[in-house]
Motif scaffolding. Sequence first.
Motif, short mmCIF file in Angstrom:
data_model
loop_
_atom_site.label_atom_id
_atom_site.label_comp_id
_atom_site.label_asym_id
_atom_site.label_seq_id
_atom_site.Cartn_x
_atom_site.Cartn_y
_atom_site.Cartn_z
N LEU A 86 -3.54 0.33 -3.04
CA LEU A 86 -4.64 0.91 -2.25
C LEU A 86 -5.44 -0.18 -1.55
CD1 LEU A 86 -5.92 3.87 -4.86
CD2 LEU A 86 -4.56 4.11 -2.57
N ALA A 87 -5.55 -1.37 -2.52
CA ALA A 87 -6.42 -2.45 -2.03
C ALA A 87 -5.55 -2.93 -0.70
CB ALA A 87 -6.66 -3.59 -3.16
N VAL A 212 -8.92 2.41 -10.31
CA VAL A 212 -7.96 3.10 -9.29
C VAL A 212 -9.04 4.31 -8.61
CG1 VAL A 212 -6.01 4.24 -8.91
CG2 VAL A 212 -6.07 2.54 -10.35
N ARG A 213 -9.41 5.11 -9.43
CA ARG A 213 -10.22 6.38 -8.84
C ARG A 213 -11.14 6.07 -7.85
NH1 ARG A 213 -10.46 7.44 -14.57
NH2 ARG A 213 -8.73 8.68 -15.29
N PRO A 214 -12.40 5.13 -8.15
CA PRO A 214 -13.21 4.97 -6.87
C PRO A 214 -12.61 4.40 -5.60
CG PRO A 214 -14.01 3.80 -9.04
CD PRO A 214 -12.59 4.31 -9.23
N LEU A 215 -11.75 3.62 -5.80
CA LEU A 215 -10.89 2.90 -4.56
C LEU A 215 -10.07 4.10 -3.65
CD1 LEU A 215 -10.15 0.94 -2.78
CD2 LEU A 215 -8.33 0.19 -4.57
N LEU A 219 -10.94 5.47 0.06
CA LEU A 219 -9.87 5.56 0.95
C LEU A 219 -9.36 6.83 1.50
CD1 LEU A 219 -9.38 2.71 0.13
CD2 LEU A 219 -6.91 3.38 0.27
N LEU A 220 -9.84 8.01 0.71
CA LEU A 220 -9.79 9.60 1.22
C LEU A 220 -10.76 9.66 2.46
CD1 LEU A 220 -9.28 11.78 -2.14
CD2 LEU A 220 -7.56 11.27 -0.24
N ALA A 226 -11.11 5.51 9.69
CA ALA A 226 -10.50 4.32 10.52
C ALA A 226 -9.63 5.02 11.72
CB ALA A 226 -9.66 3.52 9.79
N LEU A 227 -8.78 6.04 11.45
CA LEU A 227 -7.80 6.64 12.46
C LEU A 227 -8.47 7.13 13.49
CD1 LEU A 227 -5.29 8.30 10.10
CD2 LEU A 227 -4.91 6.11 11.53
N ALA A 228 -9.85 7.88 13.10
CA ALA A 228 -10.64 8.29 14.25
C ALA A 228 -11.04 7.32 15.22
CB ALA A 228 -11.78 9.34 13.56
#
Length: 351
Positions: A86-87, A212-215, A219-220, A226-228
């Motif tokens: 994820l990072a 992991v959970r906050p990251l 990203l969700l 970012a795609l938008a």
Amino acid sequence: MSAVLDLPGRRILRAGPVSAVIPLRTVAITLLGLAATVAVAIAAVGHGDFPLGPETVWQVVTGGGTRIERHILLNLRLPRLLCGLLAGAALAVAGALTQTFARNPLASPDVLGVTHGAAAAAVGVIVLGGVSSTATLPLAALAGSLLSAAAIYLLAWRQGIDGYRLVLIGLGAGQLLAGFTSWMLVRAQQTDVTRANIWLSGSLAGRDWTHVRPLALALLVLLPAALAATLALRVLQFGEDTARGLGLRLPTAQLSVVIVAAALAAAAVSSAGPIEFVAFVVPQIALRLCGGSRPPLVASAVLGALLVIGCDLLARIVVAPAELPVGLLTAIVGTPYLLYLLLRRSWRTIA
């Protein structure tokens, strides 16, 4: 009514008034990157003092395996792997956004000082506040990243943003923030310095589900944003005058890209520490592999994840039974490339 049109290297799908262009080369590179990432991930979770073969990994993932195998994989190795994946993806996408926005291959969150801002804020929380909780560090890193990004953006604004002016101001701001971080470490208690240095090394050692959970949640939200933002970036890459002529609200579009890129970098840094040069190198690798006029976001995310977990696996092998920080290996990869870009720019200026 649908139709498929084939062009060299591209496929155009049409369904009524809606059409989409599929770059075949980018899709192929992305799929190959995914396959390589899966292979490296299996090797990474299997490597260690208690080796786990691919069959054992599959058994544990599907609910089988012994108690010790489940503990090693699910509580020790899998969180570390996911944090690296994820990072790496977050840093690579942040770099792709920044480089496209600035129209400059030298622009990335770490080169521009955004990562240094996140690191300075997080170290300040550890050293000055004596806090190192997983709830406080991400917020501090996010605040430091956004503040440094806003300051660099304002300093670089001169009736618009020039890419190389942005790079120079970002480099200066990064050195200033790095000096401030060093000053805090010099004045801190030894126990706080140790905690801060472990975090600053950019290592994935000791990462668990609380990292992991906050990251993953960040990203969700940020990856769709970012795609938008790519819609605005497609126009921005033709220059500010053209963007204004096409009706783009330039300040709003630029600010949204900066915020998303800074937030992605801050989320990655807060969970895995400042892993150097991933945001700088990976988008350019993806651009050269896929072709096109700008770094592809999805391919960059896949290759960024692959680079981080690959370097982390190598960091655990080269000096076993000890291990190197993953940030050290990514810096070894990125530094020669930075020198190459700077020298190439100098050669073009002389010519």
